[in-house]
Write a protein that holds these residues in place. Sequence first.
Motif, PDB file in Angstrom:
ATOM      1  N   MET A   1       0.841  -1.173   0.000  1.00 58.60           N
ATOM      2  CA  MET A   1       0.000   0.000   0.000  1.00 58.60           C
ATOM      3  C   MET A   1       0.886   1.236   0.000  1.00 58.60           C
ATOM      4  SD  MET A   1      -3.063  -0.770   2.637  1.00 58.60           S
ATOM      5  CE  MET A   1      -2.660  -2.260   3.533  1.00 58.60           C
ATOM      6  N   SER A   2       0.516   2.209  -0.808  1.00 60.12           N
ATOM      7  CA  SER A   2       1.311   3.420  -0.809  1.00 60.12           C
ATOM      8  C   SER A   2       0.944   4.274   0.398  1.00 60.12           C
ATOM      9  CB  SER A   2       1.092   4.197  -2.104  1.00 60.12           C
ATOM     10  OG  SER A   2      -0.043   5.013  -2.015  1.00 60.12           O
ATOM     11  N   GLU A   3       1.896   5.088   0.820  1.00 60.43           N
ATOM     12  CA  GLU A   3       1.689   5.917   2.003  1.00 60.43           C
ATOM     13  C   GLU A   3       0.556   6.915   1.799  1.00 60.43           C
ATOM     14  OE1 GLU A   3       4.253   9.089   4.559  1.00 60.43           O
ATOM     15  OE2 GLU A   3       5.263   7.302   3.819  1.00 60.43           O
ATOM     16  N   SER A   4       0.339   7.375   0.571  1.00 56.51           N
ATOM     17  CA  SER A   4      -0.681   8.379   0.318  1.00 56.51           C
ATOM     18  C   SER A   4      -2.070   7.774   0.110  1.00 56.51           C
ATOM     19  CB  SER A   4      -0.293   9.212  -0.901  1.00 56.51           C
ATOM     20  OG  SER A   4      -0.261   8.379  -2.044  1.00 56.51           O
ATOM     21  N   THR A   5      -2.164   6.472   0.065  1.00 56.81           N
ATOM     22  CA  THR A   5      -3.443   5.824  -0.163  1.00 56.81           C
ATOM     23  C   THR A   5      -4.386   6.038   1.003  1.00 56.81           C
ATOM     24  OG1 THR A   5      -2.375   4.098  -1.459  1.00 56.81           O
ATOM     25  CG2 THR A   5      -4.565   3.611  -0.618  1.00 56.81           C
ATOM     26  N   SER A   6      -5.585   6.497   0.702  1.00 64.25           N
ATOM     27  CA  SER A   6      -6.628   6.550   1.715  1.00 64.25           C
ATOM     28  C   SER A   6      -7.255   5.170   1.781  1.00 64.25           C
ATOM     29  CB  SER A   6      -7.685   7.584   1.339  1.00 64.25           C
ATOM     30  OG  SER A   6      -7.145   8.879   1.434  1.00 64.25           O
ATOM     31  N   HIS A   7      -7.754   4.820   2.936  1.00 65.02           N
ATOM     32  CA  HIS A   7      -8.325   3.493   3.115  1.00 65.02           C
ATOM     33  C   HIS A   7      -9.815   3.583   3.338  1.00 65.02           C
ATOM     34  CE1 HIS A   7      -4.063   2.984   3.904  1.00 65.02           C
ATOM     35  NE2 HIS A   7      -4.244   1.816   3.358  1.00 65.02           N
ATOM     36  N   PHE A   8     -10.539   2.726   2.681  1.00 59.05           N
ATOM     37  CA  PHE A   8     -11.982   2.677   2.791  1.00 59.05           C
ATOM     38  C   PHE A   8     -12.374   2.063   4.127  1.00 59.05           C
ATOM     39  CE2 PHE A   8     -16.000   0.403   2.056  1.00 59.05           C
ATOM     40  CZ  PHE A   8     -16.790   1.493   1.722  1.00 59.05           C
ATOM     41  N   PRO A   9     -13.192   2.737   4.932  1.00 61.52           N
ATOM     42  CA  PRO A   9     -13.606   2.194   6.232  1.00 61.52           C
ATOM     43  C   PRO A   9     -14.747   1.195   6.054  1.00 61.52           C
ATOM     44  CG  PRO A   9     -14.515   4.381   5.934  1.00 61.52           C
ATOM     45  CD  PRO A   9     -13.670   4.096   4.723  1.00 61.52           C
ATOM     46  N   LEU A  10     -14.433  -0.055   6.095  1.00 58.74           N
ATOM     47  CA  LEU A  10     -15.405  -1.125   5.883  1.00 58.74           C
ATOM     48  C   LEU A  10     -15.854  -1.686   7.224  1.00 58.74           C
ATOM     49  CD1 LEU A  10     -16.767  -3.120   3.869  1.00 58.74           C
ATOM     50  CD2 LEU A  10     -14.738  -4.551   4.134  1.00 58.74           C
ATOM     51  N   PHE A  11     -17.162  -1.720   7.444  1.00 60.23           N
ATOM     52  CA  PHE A  11     -17.708  -2.300   8.670  1.00 60.23           C
ATOM     53  C   PHE A  11     -18.332  -3.633   8.298  1.00 60.23           C
ATOM     54  CE2 PHE A  11     -17.109   2.022   9.734  1.00 60.23           C
ATOM     55  CZ  PHE A  11     -16.958   2.073  11.109  1.00 60.23           C
ATOM     56  N   VAL A  12     -17.965  -4.696   9.006  1.00 60.92           N
ATOM     57  CA  VAL A  12     -18.455  -6.030   8.690  1.00 60.92           C
ATOM     58  C   VAL A  12     -19.074  -6.671   9.928  1.00 60.92           C
ATOM     59  CG1 VAL A  12     -16.767  -6.409   6.842  1.00 60.92           C
ATOM     60  CG2 VAL A  12     -16.231  -7.142   9.158  1.00 60.92           C
ATOM     61  N   ASP A  13     -19.968  -7.620   9.697  1.00 62.30           N
ATOM     62  CA  ASP A  13     -20.585  -8.385  10.774  1.00 62.30           C
ATOM     63  C   ASP A  13     -19.641  -9.535  11.132  1.00 62.30           C
ATOM     64  OD1 ASP A  13     -22.166  -9.822  12.520  1.00 62.30           O
ATOM     65  OD2 ASP A  13     -23.767 -10.210  11.068  1.00 62.30           O
ATOM     66  N   PRO A 112      -8.513  -0.586  13.533  1.00 60.70           N
ATOM     67  CA  PRO A 112      -8.834   0.782  13.920  1.00 60.70           C
ATOM     68  C   PRO A 112      -8.919   0.985  15.429  1.00 60.70           C
ATOM     69  CG  PRO A 112     -10.841  -0.386  13.410  1.00 60.70           C
ATOM     70  CD  PRO A 112      -9.698  -1.347  13.131  1.00 60.70           C
ATOM     71  N   ALA A 113      -8.855   2.250  15.821  1.00 63.90           N
ATOM     72  CA  ALA A 113      -9.258   2.633  17.170  1.00 63.90           C
ATOM     73  C   ALA A 113     -10.784   2.631  17.114  1.00 63.90           C
ATOM     74  CB  ALA A 113      -8.732   4.008  17.518  1.00 63.90           C
ATOM     75  N   VAL A 114     -11.429   1.858  17.963  1.00 65.55           N
ATOM     76  CA  VAL A 114     -12.887   1.729  17.941  1.00 65.55           C
ATOM     77  C   VAL A 114     -13.484   2.653  18.991  1.00 65.55           C
ATOM     78  CG1 VAL A 114     -14.833   0.145  18.260  1.00 65.55           C
ATOM     79  CG2 VAL A 114     -12.756  -0.645  17.101  1.00 65.55           C
ATOM     80  N   CYS A 115     -14.435   3.469  18.555  1.00 65.61           N
ATOM     81  CA  CYS A 115     -15.111   4.421  19.435  1.00 65.61           C
ATOM     82  C   CYS A 115     -16.609   4.141  19.362  1.00 65.61           C
ATOM     83  CB  CYS A 115     -14.847   5.855  18.978  1.00 65.61           C
ATOM     84  SG  CYS A 115     -13.112   6.276  18.810  1.00 65.61           S
ATOM     85  N   GLU A 116     -17.245   4.039  20.533  1.00 66.43           N
ATOM     86  CA  GLU A 116     -18.679   3.749  20.569  1.00 66.43           C
ATOM     87  C   GLU A 116     -19.380   4.675  21.549  1.00 66.43           C
ATOM     88  OE1 GLU A 116     -19.473  -0.785  20.412  1.00 66.43           O
ATOM     89  OE2 GLU A 116     -17.612  -0.496  21.552  1.00 66.43           O
ATOM     90  N   GLY A 117     -20.607   4.987  21.233  1.00 60.26           N
ATOM     91  CA  GLY A 117     -21.429   5.781  22.142  1.00 60.26           C
ATOM     92  C   GLY A 117     -22.660   6.290  21.431  1.00 60.26           C
ATOM     93  N   GLY A 118     -23.755   6.410  22.160  1.00 62.82           N
ATOM     94  CA  GLY A 118     -24.980   6.944  21.589  1.00 62.82           C
ATOM     95  C   GLY A 118     -25.495   6.146  20.411  1.00 62.82           C
ATOM     96  N   GLY A 119     -25.232   4.837  20.402  1.00 62.73           N
ATOM     97  CA  GLY A 119     -25.682   3.991  19.306  1.00 62.73           C
ATOM     98  C   GLY A 119     -24.870   4.142  18.034  1.00 62.73           C
ATOM     99  N   VAL A 120     -23.698   4.766  18.142  1.00 66.37           N
ATOM    100  CA  VAL A 120     -22.835   5.002  16.985  1.00 66.37           C
ATOM    101  C   VAL A 120     -21.494   4.308  17.218  1.00 66.37           C
ATOM    102  CG1 VAL A 120     -21.593   6.782  15.674  1.00 66.37           C
ATOM    103  CG2 VAL A 120     -23.909   7.233  16.495  1.00 66.37           C
ATOM    104  N   THR A 121     -20.961   3.705  16.164  1.00 63.92           N
ATOM    105  CA  THR A 121     -19.624   3.119  16.208  1.00 63.92           C
ATOM    106  C   THR A 121     -18.771   3.812  15.158  1.00 63.92           C
ATOM    107  OG1 THR A 121     -20.482   0.960  16.879  1.00 63.92           O
ATOM    108  CG2 THR A 121     -18.266   1.001  15.941  1.00 63.92           C
ATOM    109  N   ALA A 122     -17.581   4.237  15.560  1.00 63.64           N
ATOM    110  CA  ALA A 122     -16.627   4.854  14.639  1.00 63.64           C
ATOM    111  C   ALA A 122     -15.322   4.086  14.732  1.00 63.64           C
ATOM    112  CB  ALA A 122     -16.399   6.325  15.001  1.00 63.64           C
ATOM    113  N   GLY A 123     -14.673   3.927  13.596  1.00 62.91           N
ATOM    114  CA  GLY A 123     -13.352   3.317  13.555  1.00 62.91           C
ATOM    115  C   GLY A 123     -12.378   4.320  12.961  1.00 62.91           C
ATOM    116  N   LEU A 124     -11.266   4.551  13.653  1.00 63.31           N
ATOM    117  CA  LEU A 124     -10.308   5.556  13.211  1.00 63.31           C
ATOM    118  C   LEU A 124      -8.948   4.933  12.947  1.00 63.31           C
ATOM    119  CD1 LEU A 124     -11.123   8.220  15.934  1.00 63.31           C
ATOM    120  CD2 LEU A 124     -11.982   8.171  13.605  1.00 63.31           C
ATOM    121  N   VAL A 125      -8.334   5.376  11.877  1.00 64.71           N
ATOM    122  CA  VAL A 125      -6.957   4.996  11.592  1.00 64.71           C
ATOM    123  C   VAL A 125      -6.309   6.172  10.871  1.00 64.71           C
ATOM    124  CG1 VAL A 125      -7.471   3.881   9.366  1.00 64.71           C
ATOM    125  CG2 VAL A 125      -5.476   3.156  10.660  1.00 64.71           C
ATOM    126  N   SER A 126      -5.046   6.442  11.187  1.00 63.52           N
ATOM    127  CA  SER A 126      -4.356   7.546  10.514  1.00 63.52           C
ATOM    128  C   SER A 126      -4.016   7.125   9.089  1.00 63.52           C
ATOM    129  CB  SER A 126      -3.088   7.931  11.277  1.00 63.52           C
ATOM    130  OG  SER A 126      -2.181   6.861  11.295  1.00 63.52           O
TER     131      SER A 126
END
Length: 150
Positions: A1-13, A112-126
Motif C-alpha cells: 500500500m502506498s503511504e498516500s493511499t486513503s483506506h476505505f472504512p469497511l464495517f463487517v458483521d 482501527p481505534a474503535v469508538c462507541e457511544g450513543g448507538g454510533v460506532t466509529a473506527g479511526l486509523v491515521s
Amino acid sequence: MSESTSHFPLFVDLTGRPCVIVGGGAIAARRAEVLARFGGAVTVIAPTWRGGVPGVRWERRTYRPGDLAGAFLAVAATDDRAVNRQVGEEARALGIPVSVADCREECSFFFPAVCEGGGVTAGLVSRGGRDHARTARAARAVRKTLEGLE
C-alpha cells in the motif's frame, strides 16, 4: 500500500466468524477484546496469554502453518518478526484479511481505534496506519463527542 493511499472504512458483521490472533501480549489482548465484543469467534494462539477476555479460546502453543485455515480475519501480534511475517504470508495466500502489528506494509487492513457511544460506532486509523499518536488523540475526541449523544 502506498503511504498516500486513503483506506476505505469497511464495517463487517463478525458474529460467529472465526478470528485468529497469533500472539499473547498486550496488543493481542486488546485486539481479542474488540473482536470478541463485536461477536467474533476469537482464537488466540500463543504459548502465554495475558488475556482474560471472556469467550476467547486460547491454544497454548506456538503458531504453525495451517492455523489460519477457515479464518475470516487474522492478526499477527507476536514479538517475533519472522512469525508475524509468516502469519501475514499465510493469510494473504488464503485471501484472509490480516493485520500485522509490527509491519504496516504486510497488512491488508489496519486495525482501527474503535469508538462507541450513543448507538454510533466509529473506527479511526491515521493515513497509512503510521501515526498511532494522532489516531489516539482523534479517538479521545470522538469518544468524548459520542458520550454527548447518549
